[in-house]
Design a protein around this motif. Structure first.
Motif, PDB file in Angstrom:
ATOM      1  N   UNK A   1      11.742  20.832  39.225  1.00  0.00           N
ATOM      2  CA  UNK A   1      10.586  20.903  40.113  1.00  0.00           C
ATOM      3  C   UNK A   1      10.967  21.286  41.532  1.00  0.00           C
ATOM      4  N   UNK A   2      12.258  21.543  41.775  1.00  0.00           N
ATOM      5  CA  UNK A   2      12.721  21.911  43.109  1.00  0.00           C
ATOM      6  C   UNK A   2      12.187  23.295  43.466  1.00  0.00           C
ATOM      7  N   UNK A   3      11.708  23.426  44.706  1.00  0.00           N
ATOM      8  CA  UNK A   3      11.239  24.710  45.198  1.00  0.00           C
ATOM      9  C   UNK A   3      12.162  25.177  46.307  1.00  0.00           C
ATOM     10  N   UNK A   4      12.714  26.384  46.170  1.00  0.00           N
ATOM     11  CA  UNK A   4      13.603  26.922  47.184  1.00  0.00           C
ATOM     12  C   UNK A   4      12.849  27.770  48.213  1.00  0.00           C
ATOM     13  N   UNK A   5      11.619  28.097  47.922  1.00  0.00           N
ATOM     14  CA  UNK A   5      10.852  28.956  48.815  1.00  0.00           C
ATOM     15  C   UNK A   5       9.764  28.206  49.557  1.00  0.00           C
ATOM     16  N   UNK A   6       8.785  28.941  50.035  1.00  0.00           N
ATOM     17  CA  UNK A   6       7.744  28.364  50.868  1.00  0.00           C
ATOM     18  C   UNK A   6       6.544  27.849  50.088  1.00  0.00           C
ATOM     19  N   UNK A   7       6.515  28.120  48.772  1.00  0.00           N
ATOM     20  CA  UNK A   7       5.373  27.692  47.975  1.00  0.00           C
ATOM     21  C   UNK A   7       5.708  26.431  47.179  1.00  0.00           C
ATOM     22  N   UNK A   8       4.858  25.434  47.216  1.00  0.00           N
ATOM     23  CA  UNK A   8       5.082  24.240  46.395  1.00  0.00           C
ATOM     24  C   UNK A   8       4.867  24.563  44.920  1.00  0.00           C
ATOM     25  N   UNK A   9       5.289  23.669  44.020  1.00  0.00           N
ATOM     26  CA  UNK A   9       5.075  23.922  42.591  1.00  0.00           C
ATOM     27  C   UNK A   9       3.595  24.110  42.271  1.00  0.00           C
TER      28      UNK A   9
ATOM     29  N   UNK B   1      22.502  28.665  35.540  1.00  0.00           N
ATOM     30  CA  UNK B   1      22.634  27.523  34.648  1.00  0.00           C
ATOM     31  C   UNK B   1      22.030  26.276  35.292  1.00  0.00           C
ATOM     32  N   UNK B   2      21.797  25.216  34.507  1.00  0.00           N
ATOM     33  CA  UNK B   2      21.337  23.954  35.100  1.00  0.00           C
ATOM     34  C   UNK B   2      22.306  23.421  36.153  1.00  0.00           C
ATOM     35  N   UNK B   3      23.603  23.625  35.923  1.00  0.00           N
ATOM     36  CA  UNK B   3      24.596  23.155  36.892  1.00  0.00           C
ATOM     37  C   UNK B   3      24.468  23.920  38.213  1.00  0.00           C
ATOM     38  N   UNK B   4      24.263  25.243  38.114  1.00  0.00           N
ATOM     39  CA  UNK B   4      24.078  26.049  39.323  1.00  0.00           C
ATOM     40  C   UNK B   4      22.827  25.610  40.082  1.00  0.00           C
ATOM     41  N   UNK B   5      21.740  25.379  39.329  1.00  0.00           N
ATOM     42  CA  UNK B   5      20.491  24.960  39.955  1.00  0.00           C
ATOM     43  C   UNK B   5      20.655  23.624  40.663  1.00  0.00           C
ATOM     44  N   UNK B   6      21.359  22.688  40.017  1.00  0.00           N
ATOM     45  CA  UNK B   6      21.576  21.376  40.635  1.00  0.00           C
ATOM     46  C   UNK B   6      22.412  21.512  41.904  1.00  0.00           C
TER      47      UNK B   6
END
Length: 300
Positions: A4-12, A277-282
């Motif tokens: 659910x993490x958002x890296x940009x300006x828009x929320x989920x 990958x999930x590890x990269x995302x984390x």
């Protein structure tokens, strides 16, 4: 959760809808047109949806659920799709198409009286209102919305919903560049536009064309999902377009506060790279925005 993490300006997204169309099942899973295995293609589509990991707020089928309106075909569709929807924890929204028969559809999918009454419904998806319209004309392939149904819709839209309204119908209120489709289009579009003008309608979902397309109608975005059974080969000249057993897809509809997106997802299981990958995302989620910018956004 990392997902659910958002890296940009828009929320989920506030709500997510799975939109698919034109299953065209036949009793006994007879091949459609002697060549298309509509049952297998539907199964492949449902498996592709599950691979996304999405847990949608609704699953919408925009018509031509069966090819001939056979009760056995509706029973087979229900047996295939209901367990799938239960696994995803999402309600099903059935929309009637020109190949459907209202009495058999109502009895086979809705446990309702087998009448010729329009197949309409209203769903509250946590503040997002989804209205299923019935654009079918019994005995014909073109679409229409008669005065009674438009009056019913006008009454519902008189009160706005917290997150707005999405309409779902089979015949899209859009032009097609395929000449033959002109005679199969939705009629009385001007009256339909008058009903939704100035209301909280934010999007229109449709099917019927067997290819994905998009446009606007009365200022409202319209998104057309391709068929699960077969799609139109748009590589041909418009007057020569015909069906092919390829290009099947479904749409992921993401509802945000200020916009709605419609992602076309191909049905297939092609080899895919595993860089993200999930590890990269984390690891990225653990960084500050500036650190992420420095780690990933610079051109290399």
């Amino acid at each position: 959760m990392v997902s659910s993490v958002s890296f940009g300006q828009h929320p989920p997204a506030r709500r997510v809808i799975v939109h698919l169309s034109d299953t065209h099942l036949l009793a006994g899973n007879r091949p459609l047109g002697g060549r298309y295995d509509t049952g297998a293609n539907l199964t492949a589509t449902l498996r592709a949806i599950e691979r996304t990991g999405v847990r949608p707020d609704a699953i919408v089928f925009t018509g031509d659920l069966t090819d001939l309106g056979e009760p056995e075909a509706y029973a087979a569709l229900r047996a295939e799709v209901e367990p799938f929807a239960e696994r995803l924890g999402a309600p099903l929204v059935w929309v009637a198409g020109n190949h459907d028969e209202r009495p058999a559809l109502r009895a086979g999918l809705l446990d309702a009286a087998p009448t010729q009454d329009p197949v309409t419904s209203v769903h509250d998806l946590g503040g997002l209102r989804l209205i299923a319209l019935d654009s079918t004309v019994p005995g014909w392939h073109h679409g229409d919305l008669d005065a009674d149904q438009l009056a019913w819709l006008r009454g519902i839209l008189a009160s706005p919903a917290p997150l707005g309204t999405i309409l779902a119908l089979h015949h899209p209120p859009l032009p097609s560049h395929i000449p033959f489709f002109d005679i199969l289009e939705l009629r009385h579009q001007r009256e339909f536009a008058d009903v939704i003008a100035g209301t909280d309608v934010r999007a229109i979902l449709a099917g019927h064309l067997h290819y994905s397309t998009a446009g606007t109608f009365a200022g409202v975005p319209v998104s057309v999902a391709a068929a699960t059974c077969y799609t139109m080969n748009l590589q041909r000249r418009p007057a020569e377009v015909n069906g092919m057993d390829a290009g099947q897809s479904f749409h992921l509809v993401h509802v945000y506060d200020d916009t709605i997106t419609h992602a076309v997802v191909p049905v297939g299981d092609a080899e895919t790279a595993d860089f993200f990958t999930p590890e990269w995302l984390a690891a990225m989620a653990a960084l500050t925005p500036q650190q992420r910018l420095e780690a990933f956004s610079r051109k290399r």
